[in-house]
Design a protein around this motif. Structure first.
Motif, PDB file in Angstrom:
ATOM      1  N   GLN A  50     -29.977  15.821 -38.123  1.00 25.63           N
ATOM      2  CA  GLN A  50     -28.817  15.062 -37.634  1.00 25.63           C
ATOM      3  C   GLN A  50     -27.773  15.978 -37.019  1.00 25.63           C
ATOM      4  N   ILE A  51     -27.564  17.125 -37.659  1.00 30.38           N
ATOM      5  CA  ILE A  51     -26.567  18.071 -37.144  1.00 30.38           C
ATOM      6  C   ILE A  51     -27.001  18.590 -35.774  1.00 30.38           C
ATOM      7  N   ASP A  52     -28.305  18.935 -35.666  1.00 28.70           N
ATOM      8  CA  ASP A  52     -28.833  19.400 -34.372  1.00 28.70           C
ATOM      9  C   ASP A  52     -28.648  18.324 -33.306  1.00 28.70           C
ATOM     10  N   ALA A  53     -28.955  17.086 -33.685  1.00 24.58           N
ATOM     11  CA  ALA A  53     -28.869  15.983 -32.728  1.00 24.58           C
ATOM     12  C   ALA A  53     -27.429  15.793 -32.265  1.00 24.58           C
ATOM     13  N   ALA A  54     -26.487  15.974 -33.188  1.00 30.80           N
ATOM     14  CA  ALA A  54     -25.077  15.764 -32.844  1.00 30.80           C
ATOM     15  C   ALA A  54     -24.601  16.770 -31.807  1.00 30.80           C
ATOM     16  N   GLY A 111     -49.646  15.535 -34.862  1.00 28.31           N
ATOM     17  CA  GLY A 111     -49.386  16.884 -35.359  1.00 28.31           C
ATOM     18  C   GLY A 111     -48.310  16.850 -36.414  1.00 28.31           C
ATOM     19  N   SER A 112     -47.656  17.986 -36.586  1.00 28.18           N
ATOM     20  CA  SER A 112     -46.710  18.132 -37.678  1.00 28.18           C
ATOM     21  C   SER A 112     -45.296  17.701 -37.281  1.00 28.18           C
ATOM     22  N   PRO A 113     -44.748  16.652 -37.915  1.00 28.68           N
ATOM     23  CA  PRO A 113     -43.357  16.270 -37.625  1.00 28.68           C
ATOM     24  C   PRO A 113     -42.391  17.402 -37.974  1.00 28.68           C
ATOM     25  N   ALA A 114     -42.715  18.150 -39.036  1.00 35.52           N
ATOM     26  CA  ALA A 114     -41.816  19.229 -39.434  1.00 35.52           C
ATOM     27  C   ALA A 114     -41.690  20.275 -38.332  1.00 35.52           C
ATOM     28  N   GLU A 115     -42.775  20.449 -37.575  1.00 34.25           N
ATOM     29  CA  GLU A 115     -42.744  21.446 -36.498  1.00 34.25           C
ATOM     30  C   GLU A 115     -41.995  20.924 -35.280  1.00 34.25           C
ATOM     31  N   MET A 116     -42.219  19.651 -34.943  1.00 35.56           N
ATOM     32  CA  MET A 116     -41.673  19.147 -33.677  1.00 35.56           C
ATOM     33  C   MET A 116     -40.282  18.526 -33.798  1.00 35.56           C
ATOM     34  N   ALA A 117     -39.977  17.956 -34.963  1.00 33.06           N
ATOM     35  CA  ALA A 117     -38.717  17.227 -35.091  1.00 33.06           C
ATOM     36  C   ALA A 117     -37.482  18.065 -34.720  1.00 33.06           C
ATOM     37  N   PRO A 118     -37.385  19.331 -35.178  1.00 33.61           N
ATOM     38  CA  PRO A 118     -36.175  20.094 -34.813  1.00 33.61           C
ATOM     39  C   PRO A 118     -36.025  20.273 -33.304  1.00 33.61           C
ATOM     40  N   TRP A 119     -37.151  20.426 -32.593  1.00 30.30           N
ATOM     41  CA  TRP A 119     -37.063  20.612 -31.142  1.00 30.30           C
ATOM     42  C   TRP A 119     -36.651  19.328 -30.452  1.00 30.30           C
ATOM     43  N   LEU A 120     -37.155  18.197 -30.970  1.00 24.75           N
ATOM     44  CA  LEU A 120     -36.783  16.916 -30.371  1.00 24.75           C
ATOM     45  C   LEU A 120     -35.328  16.577 -30.687  1.00 24.75           C
ATOM     46  N   ASP A 127     -39.024  13.086 -45.608  1.00 25.89           N
ATOM     47  CA  ASP A 127     -39.451  14.286 -46.336  1.00 25.89           C
ATOM     48  C   ASP A 127     -39.037  15.563 -45.630  1.00 25.89           C
ATOM     49  N   LEU A 128     -38.433  15.432 -44.462  1.00 31.22           N
ATOM     50  CA  LEU A 128     -38.022  16.636 -43.733  1.00 31.22           C
ATOM     51  C   LEU A 128     -36.573  16.961 -44.069  1.00 31.22           C
ATOM     52  N   ASP A 129     -36.110  18.076 -43.509  1.00 32.53           N
ATOM     53  CA  ASP A 129     -34.708  18.465 -43.687  1.00 32.53           C
ATOM     54  C   ASP A 129     -33.879  17.649 -42.693  1.00 32.53           C
ATOM     55  N   TRP A 130     -33.737  16.337 -42.993  1.00 32.49           N
ATOM     56  CA  TRP A 130     -33.200  15.455 -41.948  1.00 32.49           C
ATOM     57  C   TRP A 130     -31.697  15.565 -41.775  1.00 32.49           C
ATOM     58  N   VAL A 131     -31.021  16.149 -42.755  1.00 29.99           N
ATOM     59  CA  VAL A 131     -29.584  16.361 -42.567  1.00 29.99           C
ATOM     60  C   VAL A 131     -29.355  17.352 -41.425  1.00 29.99           C
ATOM     61  N   ASN A 132     -30.143  18.429 -41.443  1.00 28.49           N
ATOM     62  CA  ASN A 132     -30.008  19.403 -40.362  1.00 28.49           C
ATOM     63  C   ASN A 132     -30.472  18.832 -39.025  1.00 28.49           C
ATOM     64  N   GLN A 150     -53.198  19.048 -32.312  1.00 26.15           N
ATOM     65  CA  GLN A 150     -51.960  19.381 -33.020  1.00 26.15           C
ATOM     66  C   GLN A 150     -50.916  19.810 -32.001  1.00 26.15           C
ATOM     67  N   ALA A 151     -50.016  18.888 -31.696  1.00 29.96           N
ATOM     68  CA  ALA A 151     -49.053  19.126 -30.617  1.00 29.96           C
ATOM     69  C   ALA A 151     -48.073  20.230 -31.002  1.00 29.96           C
ATOM     70  N   SER A 152     -47.615  20.962 -29.992  1.00 30.60           N
ATOM     71  CA  SER A 152     -46.637  22.030 -30.203  1.00 30.60           C
ATOM     72  C   SER A 152     -45.296  21.586 -29.619  1.00 30.60           C
ATOM     73  N   ARG A 153     -44.289  22.444 -29.744  1.00 29.61           N
ATOM     74  CA  ARG A 153     -42.977  22.096 -29.186  1.00 29.61           C
ATOM     75  C   ARG A 153     -43.039  21.938 -27.676  1.00 29.61           C
ATOM     76  N   LYS A 154     -43.974  22.653 -27.036  1.00 31.03           N
ATOM     77  CA  LYS A 154     -44.068  22.525 -25.580  1.00 31.03           C
ATOM     78  C   LYS A 154     -44.670  21.190 -25.184  1.00 31.03           C
ATOM     79  N   ASP A 155     -45.573  20.677 -26.000  1.00 32.90           N
ATOM     80  CA  ASP A 155     -46.085  19.332 -25.736  1.00 32.90           C
ATOM     81  C   ASP A 155     -44.947  18.320 -25.885  1.00 32.90           C
ATOM     82  N   ALA A 156     -44.109  18.539 -26.901  1.00 27.38           N
ATOM     83  CA  ALA A 156     -42.965  17.648 -27.097  1.00 27.38           C
ATOM     84  C   ALA A 156     -42.049  17.714 -25.878  1.00 27.38           C
ATOM     85  N   ARG A 157     -41.841  18.927 -25.371  1.00 22.09           N
ATOM     86  CA  ARG A 157     -41.005  19.081 -24.176  1.00 22.09           C
ATOM     87  C   ARG A 157     -41.619  18.355 -22.986  1.00 22.09           C
ATOM     88  N   ASP A 158     -42.934  18.518 -22.787  1.00 23.73           N
ATOM     89  CA  ASP A 158     -43.597  17.835 -21.675  1.00 23.73           C
ATOM     90  C   ASP A 158     -43.486  16.321 -21.827  1.00 23.73           C
TER      91      ASP A 158
END
Lengths: 339, 287
Positions: free
Chosen positions: B244-248, B212-221, B237-242, B42-50
């Motif tokens: 998009q805002i983060d990505a912008a 792992g969980s997309p809900a956990e990693m998507a905001p960090w990515l 199924d995620l809060d994808w509007v937010n 189950q990957a964490s945000r640090k795995d996503a960063r790596d």
């Protein structure tokens, strides 16, 4: 201070060495003294270093550590292709590491080759610390860096040049060939001579950092002996490596040097600085060093006059970590300067 | 004679290696019937960063390879997928609960899709690029170039292998490197694809697979400043509007979620979506 420390403190460097060695700094006396130092338990040292490297440093402590690391960096460029323009941009970065955040501290010094010292001094202008606590110092590598293979006259001329150019700190290399073949007296005399060459016209001295190039010394025992030798001869700092060969600075080597510095303070009451250089590229690594310093010689050593990182790419990683802590999201290399 | 079962604990695929999650966490993969199949990291945000660091360092080599070479490397993956048909079919049957025939059809389609995209590698520039008309004695040319590091939230429903391939392959065509968060409940196809990629000619770091969980990693990515584009195809199924805002905030290119069986259907648009157009001029001969 104990009474023996007080007695030591009253002596100058030469007299102190004389008192400790029980005679002149000859090969025989130095060998007897340096080989009389207890050996290092290599497994224990590495285990201790690994243990110190496993501490978890988070949130506000991490923020403090990152700022501290920046203020301890000797921002370095030592390439054959260095130009005045590159040194000027390096100085710009030293003064304003993160243009997006005025609260970001300045680095301790810029480290360049001797011929580029006047350029660095000019670029620093009023921000040139010139040995004081405010601003950025200029350090120069000298004595036929990085190999140290030149006659003493050439090495001294090299140092004199850099000091005359306005260098506040001189990073000299020891003659590893002489050290490894047991000619300790020669190494000692060279350091003493270079220290003398660091004298400015007004009688003050440029800070002397002695590079041991631990990667070429082969054993921890040799590193410990070279550290003692450099300190006995009057080095203000002992520095691990030139950064020009692998392995450069490692945590166990730095730990063993810090232990020498700690023992020296116990013996004489005097403080000597330590500078790991080369191979420290990430904030994570740098934080391990900060922990090791605090645990071995105490937090009082975490000041630019007693501890430095010799690094170039480390600063960018620290800045990215710092931005991550401020903005809450991961930063990228597009948000720091290319150097 | 009875044998002890050998339960597997799979790992992540980052930078050409198979590390465990930095967090040490694993979660159970269940079959369609609810039985235990294996553990996945189950990957964490640090795995996503790596993974982003690995993708960034692999970018130069992959984007710099010739289009022809990239096409060959991608085609080779299709060959290897073909060689592992049985394994993929078996895993799809177990996790998705479909018939072997349906699983076989899915694997066929995934392989065909990979071949289709591989063919585009040395052709899409001709279609997406342009020689612009100018009123002067010089050329003016627009060419698409890879966007950079692309984060992908793989489709979370539908065929687990086909969804993953449909999202990953088009991003690779132009020379982007990829960090993909696999189907959370059915990650077996992604794990096996990682094993295929590791033995293929794809350089390490070009594709990085996180389970792992997309809900956990998507905001960090999405908020990561070193991610150049994010494909939210499976983030419906995620809060994808937010997201998009983060990505912008860091000028990250965004592809919106797609739902249904046709999600990420093959198209040239998916390739061009992860490119930036560079327009240059060049002198004509002085004749």
């Amino acid at each position: 201070m104990t009474s023996s420390q007080l007695a030591m403190a009253r002596l100058n460097t030469g007299e102190r060495a004389l008192a400790l060695l029980g005679g002149e700094a000859t090969d025989a006396n130095l060998r007897r003294y340096l080989h009389g130092i207890p050996g290092i338990d290599a497994v224990g040292l590495e285990q201790r270093a690994a243990d110190l490297g496993s501490r978890s440093v988070k949130t506000s402590s991490k923020k403090w550590a990152l700022d501290k690391i920046i203020s301890l960096i000797d921002l370095t460029t030592l390439e054959g292709a260095d130009t005045p323009g590159k040194v000027r941009s390096l100085v710009g970065k030293a003064l304003t590491p993160d243009p997006g955040d005025p609260a970001c501290p300045r680095v301790a010094a810029v480290c360049v080759y001797g011929d580029l010292v006047p350029i660095a001094v000019e670029a620093l202008g009023s921000a040139h610390a010139a040995g004081t606590d405010t601003g950025v110092n200029v350090a120069a590598v000298a004595t036929a860096f990085p190999s140290g293979r030149a006659s003493l006259a050439v090495k001294l001329a090299d140092v004199g040049d850099a000091v005359a150019g306005g260098a506040d700190e001189i990073d000299m290399v020891i003659d590893r060939g002489a050290f490894l073949s047991g000619r300790f007296g020669q190494v000692y005399d060279e350091i003493v001579a270079v220290k003398e060459a660091c004298k400015r016209a007004d009688g003050s001295f440029a800070h002397l950092k002695v590079i041991l190039e631990t990667g070429e010394l082969n054993t921890y025992d040799n590193v410990r002996r070279a550290s003692w030798l450099a300190i006995l001869a009057g080095g203000d700092f002992i520095k691990t490596s030139t950064g020009k060969m692998v392995p450069a600075a490692t945590l166990p080597v730095t730990l063993s040097m810090l232990e020498v510095v700690r023992d020296w303070k116990r013996l004489t009451g005097a403080r000597v600085g330590v500078k790991p250089a080369g191979g420290i590229r990430t904030s994570k690594d740098a934080i391990k060093y900060v922990v090791t310093v605090a645990e071995t010689v105490g937090e009082e050593w975490l000041t630019p006059s007693l501890f430095r990182f010799g690094a170039s790419s480390l600063l960018n990683d620290v800045l990215m970590q710092r931005q991550k802590m401020t903005t809450g999201h991961y930063s990228g290399p597009d948000y720091v300067t290319i150097d | 004679m009875t044998r002890l079962a050998v339960p597997k604990t799979y790992k992540l695929y980052i930078g050409g290696k198979f590390p465990r999650s930095e967090s040490g966490r694993v979660y159970e993969i269940r079959s369609h019937g609810g039985g235990f199949l294996a553990n996945a990291a189950q990957a964490s945000r640090k795995d996503a960063r790596d993974a982003v660091v690995a993708a960034r360092s692999a970018l130069g080599g992959w984007a710099g390879a010739t289009a022809y070479n990239r096409g060959q490397v991608l085609y080779r993956i299709a060959e290897l997928l073909e060689g592992r048909r049985v394994q993929f079919i078996d895993e799809i049957v177990q996790t998705e609960g479909v018939t072997p025939n349906a699983a076989s059809a899915q694997v066929d389609e995934a392989i065909d899709r990979w071949v289709w995209y591989a063919g585009w590698a040395d052709k899409y520039v001709q279609v997406a690029g342009n020689a612009n008309p100018v009123s002067g004695p010089y050329f003016n040319i627009s060419v698409p170039e890879p966007t950079g590091v692309v984060a992908i939230i793989a489709p979370q429903s539908g065929g687990s292998l086909l969804g993953l391939v449909s999202a990953v392959a088009p991003a690779l065509v132009a020379g982007n490197t990829v960090v993909v968060v696999a189907n959370e409940t059915m990650p077996l196809s992604a794990v096996s694809l990682g094993e295929v990629l590791a033995t293929s000619d794809v350089p390490g770091g070009v594709v990085n697979i996180l389970t792992g969980s997309p809900a956990e990693m998507a905001p960090w990515l999405a908020s990561h400043a070193d991610v150049n584009a994010i494909d939210l195809v499976g983030a419906g199924d995620l809060d994808w509007v937010n997201l998009q805002i983060d990505a912008a905030e860091t000028l990250t290119r965004v592809l919106q979620p797609e739902n249904g069986p046709d999600a990420a259907s093959p198209s040239l648009a998916r390739i061009v979506a992860f490119t930036e157009t560079k327009t240059i001029w060049h002198t004509k001969g002085l004749i």
